[in-house]
Structure formats: C-alpha cells, structure tokens
Design a protein around this motif. Structure first.
Motif, PDB file in Angstrom:
ATOM      1  N   PRO A  73       9.232  12.605   4.622  1.00  0.00           N
ATOM      2  CA  PRO A  73       8.615  11.410   5.404  1.00  0.00           C
ATOM      3  C   PRO A  73       9.234  11.582   6.821  1.00  0.00           C
ATOM      4  O   PRO A  73      10.060  10.892   7.641  1.00  0.00           O
ATOM      5  CB  PRO A  73       9.713  10.439   4.605  1.00  0.00           C
ATOM      6  N   GLN A  74       8.922  12.819   7.382  1.00  0.00           N
ATOM      7  CA  GLN A  74       9.353  13.411   8.701  1.00  0.00           C
ATOM      8  C   GLN A  74       8.249  13.507   9.584  1.00  0.00           C
ATOM      9  O   GLN A  74       7.105  13.898   9.236  1.00  0.00           O
ATOM     10  CB  GLN A  74      10.301  14.356   8.490  1.00  0.00           C
ATOM     11  N   HIS A  75       8.495  13.355  10.966  1.00  0.00           N
ATOM     12  CA  HIS A  75       7.468  13.646  11.970  1.00  0.00           C
ATOM     13  C   HIS A  75       6.129  13.229  11.813  1.00  0.00           C
ATOM     14  O   HIS A  75       5.252  13.864  11.929  1.00  0.00           O
ATOM     15  CB  HIS A  75       7.468  15.453  12.091  1.00  0.00           C
ATOM     16  N   ALA A  76       6.303  12.020  11.508  1.00  0.00           N
ATOM     17  CA  ALA A  76       4.908  11.449  11.184  1.00  0.00           C
ATOM     18  C   ALA A  76       4.953   9.945  11.390  1.00  0.00           C
ATOM     19  O   ALA A  76       5.881   9.360  10.890  1.00  0.00           O
ATOM     20  CB  ALA A  76       4.421  11.825   9.845  1.00  0.00           C
ATOM     21  N   ALA A  77       3.895   9.231  11.727  1.00  0.00           N
ATOM     22  CA  ALA A  77       3.875   7.672  11.592  1.00  0.00           C
ATOM     23  C   ALA A  77       3.430   7.357  10.123  1.00  0.00           C
ATOM     24  O   ALA A  77       3.108   8.024   9.415  1.00  0.00           O
ATOM     25  CB  ALA A  77       2.695   7.011  12.413  1.00  0.00           C
ATOM     26  N   TYR A  78       4.200   6.000   9.786  1.00  0.00           N
ATOM     27  CA  TYR A  78       4.006   5.617   8.280  1.00  0.00           C
ATOM     28  C   TYR A  78       2.401   5.853   7.867  1.00  0.00           C
ATOM     29  O   TYR A  78       2.227   6.147   6.524  1.00  0.00           O
ATOM     30  CB  TYR A  78       4.444   4.469   8.021  1.00  0.00           C
ATOM     31  N   GLY A  79       1.476   5.500   8.719  1.00  0.00           N
ATOM     32  CA  GLY A  79       0.062   5.513   8.270  1.00  0.00           C
ATOM     33  C   GLY A  79      -0.312   6.878   7.999  1.00  0.00           C
ATOM     34  O   GLY A  79      -1.076   6.940   6.854  1.00  0.00           O
ATOM     35  N   ASP A  80       0.077   7.928   8.513  1.00  0.00           N
ATOM     36  CA  ASP A  80      -0.283   9.327   8.262  1.00  0.00           C
ATOM     37  C   ASP A  80       0.408   9.734   6.659  1.00  0.00           C
ATOM     38  O   ASP A  80      -0.174  10.400   6.221  1.00  0.00           O
ATOM     39  CB  ASP A  80       0.549  10.257   9.223  1.00  0.00           C
ATOM     40  N   ILE A  81       1.661   9.242   6.326  1.00  0.00           N
ATOM     41  CA  ILE A  81       2.281   9.373   5.254  1.00  0.00           C
ATOM     42  C   ILE A  81       1.309   8.774   4.180  1.00  0.00           C
ATOM     43  O   ILE A  81       1.063   9.423   3.127  1.00  0.00           O
ATOM     44  CB  ILE A  81       3.802   8.875   5.128  1.00  0.00           C
ATOM     45  N   ARG A  82       1.232   7.482   4.313  1.00  0.00           N
ATOM     46  CA  ARG A  82       0.333   6.692   3.392  1.00  0.00           C
ATOM     47  C   ARG A  82      -0.910   7.445   3.068  1.00  0.00           C
ATOM     48  O   ARG A  82      -1.577   7.539   1.949  1.00  0.00           O
ATOM     49  CB  ARG A  82       0.114   5.179   3.938  1.00  0.00           C
ATOM     50  N   ARG A  83      -1.662   7.736   4.269  1.00  0.00           N
ATOM     51  CA  ARG A  83      -3.161   8.493   4.128  1.00  0.00           C
ATOM     52  C   ARG A  83      -3.115   9.892   3.310  1.00  0.00           C
ATOM     53  O   ARG A  83      -3.557  10.021   2.441  1.00  0.00           O
ATOM     54  CB  ARG A  83      -3.788   8.812   5.341  1.00  0.00           C
ATOM     55  N   THR A  84      -1.791  10.724   3.540  1.00  0.00           N
ATOM     56  CA  THR A  84      -1.687  11.904   2.589  1.00  0.00           C
ATOM     57  C   THR A  84      -1.462  11.626   1.225  1.00  0.00           C
ATOM     58  O   THR A  84      -1.863  12.038   0.282  1.00  0.00           O
ATOM     59  CB  THR A  84      -0.527  12.643   3.371  1.00  0.00           C
ATOM     60  N   CYS A  85      -0.488  10.634   1.090  1.00  0.00           N
ATOM     61  CA  CYS A  85      -0.390  10.054  -0.373  1.00  0.00           C
ATOM     62  C   CYS A  85      -1.720   9.720  -1.257  1.00  0.00           C
ATOM     63  O   CYS A  85      -1.759  10.012  -2.307  1.00  0.00           O
ATOM     64  CB  CYS A  85       0.902   8.890  -0.398  1.00  0.00           C
ATOM     65  N   ALA A  86      -2.594   8.863  -0.384  1.00  0.00           N
ATOM     66  CA  ALA A  86      -3.675   8.570  -1.133  1.00  0.00           C
ATOM     67  C   ALA A  86      -4.613   9.433  -1.346  1.00  0.00           C
ATOM     68  O   ALA A  86      -5.346   9.821  -2.368  1.00  0.00           O
ATOM     69  CB  ALA A  86      -4.416   7.461  -0.003  1.00  0.00           C
ATOM     70  N   ALA A  87      -4.526  10.645  -0.396  1.00  0.00           N
ATOM     71  CA  ALA A  87      -5.269  11.879  -0.538  1.00  0.00           C
ATOM     72  C   ALA A  87      -4.979  12.576  -1.727  1.00  0.00           C
ATOM     73  O   ALA A  87      -5.931  13.053  -2.622  1.00  0.00           O
ATOM     74  CB  ALA A  87      -5.589  12.655   0.656  1.00  0.00           C
TER      75      ALA A  87
ATOM     76  N   SER B 115      13.628  19.832   9.031  1.00  0.00           N
ATOM     77  CA  SER B 115      13.157  20.850   9.599  1.00  0.00           C
ATOM     78  C   SER B 115      12.610  20.248  11.108  1.00  0.00           C
ATOM     79  O   SER B 115      12.436  19.056  11.232  1.00  0.00           O
ATOM     80  CB  SER B 115      12.160  21.651   9.022  1.00  0.00           C
ATOM     81  N   GLY B 116      12.460  21.158  12.025  1.00  0.00           N
ATOM     82  CA  GLY B 116      12.098  20.677  13.296  1.00  0.00           C
ATOM     83  C   GLY B 116      13.287  19.879  14.005  1.00  0.00           C
ATOM     84  O   GLY B 116      14.090  20.167  13.979  1.00  0.00           O
ATOM     85  N   ASP B 117      12.756  19.056  14.738  1.00  0.00           N
ATOM     86  CA  ASP B 117      13.600  18.186  15.626  1.00  0.00           C
ATOM     87  C   ASP B 117      14.511  17.143  14.676  1.00  0.00           C
ATOM     88  O   ASP B 117      13.840  16.503  13.947  1.00  0.00           O
ATOM     89  CB  ASP B 117      12.620  17.378  16.686  1.00  0.00           C
ATOM     90  N   ARG B 118      15.662  17.425  14.875  1.00  0.00           N
ATOM     91  CA  ARG B 118      16.348  16.668  13.860  1.00  0.00           C
ATOM     92  C   ARG B 118      16.549  15.234  14.382  1.00  0.00           C
ATOM     93  O   ARG B 118      16.947  14.396  13.641  1.00  0.00           O
ATOM     94  CB  ARG B 118      17.926  17.339  13.530  1.00  0.00           C
ATOM     95  N   GLY B 119      16.102  14.746  15.525  1.00  0.00           N
ATOM     96  CA  GLY B 119      16.121  13.310  16.042  1.00  0.00           C
ATOM     97  C   GLY B 119      14.715  12.781  16.109  1.00  0.00           C
ATOM     98  O   GLY B 119      14.414  11.801  16.558  1.00  0.00           O
ATOM     99  N   GLY B 120      13.773  13.766  15.210  1.00  0.00           N
ATOM    100  CA  GLY B 120      12.311  13.315  15.380  1.00  0.00           C
ATOM    101  C   GLY B 120      11.942  11.888  14.235  1.00  0.00           C
ATOM    102  O   GLY B 120      13.083  11.383  13.706  1.00  0.00           O
ATOM    103  N   ARG B 121      10.873  11.569  14.175  1.00  0.00           N
ATOM    104  CA  ARG B 121      10.518  10.333  13.262  1.00  0.00           C
ATOM    105  C   ARG B 121      11.003  10.404  11.773  1.00  0.00           C
ATOM    106  O   ARG B 121      10.550  11.665  11.358  1.00  0.00           O
ATOM    107  CB  ARG B 121       9.176   9.990  13.305  1.00  0.00           C
ATOM    108  N   HIS B 122      11.307   9.491  11.043  1.00  0.00           N
ATOM    109  CA  HIS B 122      11.821   9.642   9.795  1.00  0.00           C
ATOM    110  C   HIS B 122      12.058   8.393   9.297  1.00  0.00           C
ATOM    111  O   HIS B 122      12.292   7.566   9.904  1.00  0.00           O
ATOM    112  CB  HIS B 122      13.101  10.449   9.449  1.00  0.00           C
TER     113      HIS B 122
END
Length: 290
Positions: free
Chosen positions: A34-48, A67-74
C-alpha cells in the motif's frame, strides 16, 4: 521462552519433509504493497488480480513505505482490508503479515471478525511479531527485543481465539491463522501450536529445513504436520526456455516438490507486472491438473 528447546534439540527426520505429501492443491497469493500509490490504483490492481484468478490478495501492515521514499504515500492495513472485503467477491484477503504489537489482541480479534463478515468468510489472519523499528518509533510502540515480541505473539494468539468465541455474532468460519517467520526456537513452535498456514522465505533447501523443524515441533505438540499449509515467497528465476527472460515457475516447482502449497509474489500497485502473475497462475493450473 526460558527452557524452550534449541534448534539442535529438534533433530530432523531424514528424507523429504512431511509436507512433501500434502494433498492440497497449489494456490497463488499476490501482495500489493500500500505504498507510493493513490488508493484507486491499489483497488484497481486488487480487482485485476481477482479477475486473473489469484487465490489470495495480500497487503502488509506497516505505516511507512518499505522501499523508495520513506515519506511517500502509504495507507493503513486493516482499514484497507475492510474496503477490499467490499470491493472483491471471490478472492481471499489478508495481511502478509499483521504486526501483533500494533493492536490490542481483543480489538484485533474483533476487527478480523468484522472483516470476515464483510467478506463473507474470505479473511486470512496473517500475523507476526513485528520487525520494522521505524513504525514502532514513529507511532510510539515499545520495540523491545525480538524475543519479547515473539513471547507477546505466543501470549496473544490464545486471547484472539478466545475473544472470537465470545463475539456476537461469531466469525463466519474458523478464521485461518497464517504466521510468518522462520525462527526455529520460538516462531516455528508458535506455528505448530496455533497456525493453519506457515509462511517463510528462502531457497528450496532452506525452506525444506524449516519444514523439517516445523514437523519436529508438530511431533512435540502432538499435531499432524499436514494440518499446516506451507507458504513461501517465489523468486523470479531464469526461465525454462532459452527465449524467455525469466519466469516464476522453476523456483515454484522446486518449492512445490518439498511441500509448499501457497506461493506468494508481489506486484506494485501502479502499473503492476501482471505477466509474471499470469505465468505463475498457468504453472499453478498445470501442477494441479497433474
């Protein structure tokens, strides 16, 4: 735990581990961090992934990117699992794995029971003792020692089960408990006592050794080792055909031969590489037909 046997007090049986005879079909789980993404991206990947035929979709239980930016979206694990329970219809869901330290065990039991009902019985309670110190420091939890965190896990799992027996309504099924970790003195003992699924990492030889140690703990606890489904992460390895750059199947087959039945991979939430997942699913279907 004082007085617990050392790994060398648990002699391995010669030959393949008991799990090699497991009659369960192979299953595929895919973790969507659940990192470096908008929730919509996460939901679409889960559905796929559900549409592709994956058996389980996992997330993880952390508060910051690994991984990546430790201050990134999560995003937080269990809030998202509740949303996944509504957004999916067939696939099982869970965390790989929940950190036992982050929630009171009674509360965690109630959360799991609620997601179990929302999903119509598709939740797996993946749980471990915790390891990411940054989470602990930022959120004010006591990191302590690895041994103390494992002792807390052993203490809290019976509390979770006891709370399930008192909730109204109770869970829709006996929620499978997946325990992650490979410690031979404590973790695998806890697995033998409480888990329906054990999850570990490593090559086939290392995993086979862990399976034998788990078999020995099951013997000490009077439990049939085939009651525990064996799970492992699948590495990306060179493919079997010269014109392929690589696939999952070679590593998966080696793990299957020694008793692994749940095979987990990971994809990014944004622009996931679903081709590798399709390869792994094709291998799953082939080995199950055989």
């Amino acid at each position: 735990m004082t007085g617990a046997p050392r790994p060398d007090d648990l002699p391995e049986e010669p030959g393949p581990p008991a799990s090699a005879a497991d009659p369960r079909p192979a299953r595929v789980g895919v973790q969507v961090p659940p990192q470096h993404a908008a929730y919509g991206d996460i939901r679409r990947t889960c559905a796929a992934l559900e549409e592709l035929g994956v058996d389980i979709v996992f997330t993880w239980d952390h508060f910051f990117p690994l991984s990546g930016d430790r201050g990134g979206r999560h995003f937080e694990c269990w809030t998202m699992l509740g949303a996944w329970a509504e957004a999916t219809e067939r696939v099982e869901i869970g965390a790989l794995v929940t950190c036992n330290s982050y929630r009171n065990p009674h509360l965690l039991a109630d959360m799991a029971r609620t997601v179990d009902h929302i999903s119509d019985g598709r939740l797996i309670l993946g749980i471990g003792s915790g390891w990411f110190e940054h989470d602990y420091d930022e959120y004010g939890y006591d990191f302590g020692t690895a041994g103390a965190r494992l002792d807390a896990l052993a203490r809290d799992l019976p509390v979770i089960r006891e709370r399930w027996s008192r909730l109204n309504p109770p869970p829709t099924r006996q929620i499978p408990i997946l325990i992650g970790g490979g410690g031979e003195r404590k973790t695998l003992r806890i697995v033998a006592e409480h888990a329906a699924i054990w999850h570990g990492f490593g090559g086939p030889e290392a995993i086979a050794h862990k399976h034998r140690v788990l078999d020995a703990w099951c013997a000490r606890r009077g439990r049939d080792p085939l009651e525990i489904e064996r799970s492992a992460g699948v590495a990306f390895v060179p493919g079997r055909n010269p014109d392929q750059s690589g696939d999952y199947a070679g590593n998966a087959q080696q793990l299957h031969d020694i008793g692994t039945r749940l095979f987990t991979a990971s994809v990014a939430a944004v622009d996931p590489d679903l081709g590798r997942v399709r390869d792994l699913l094709a291998w799953r279907d082939e080995v199950n037909r055989a």
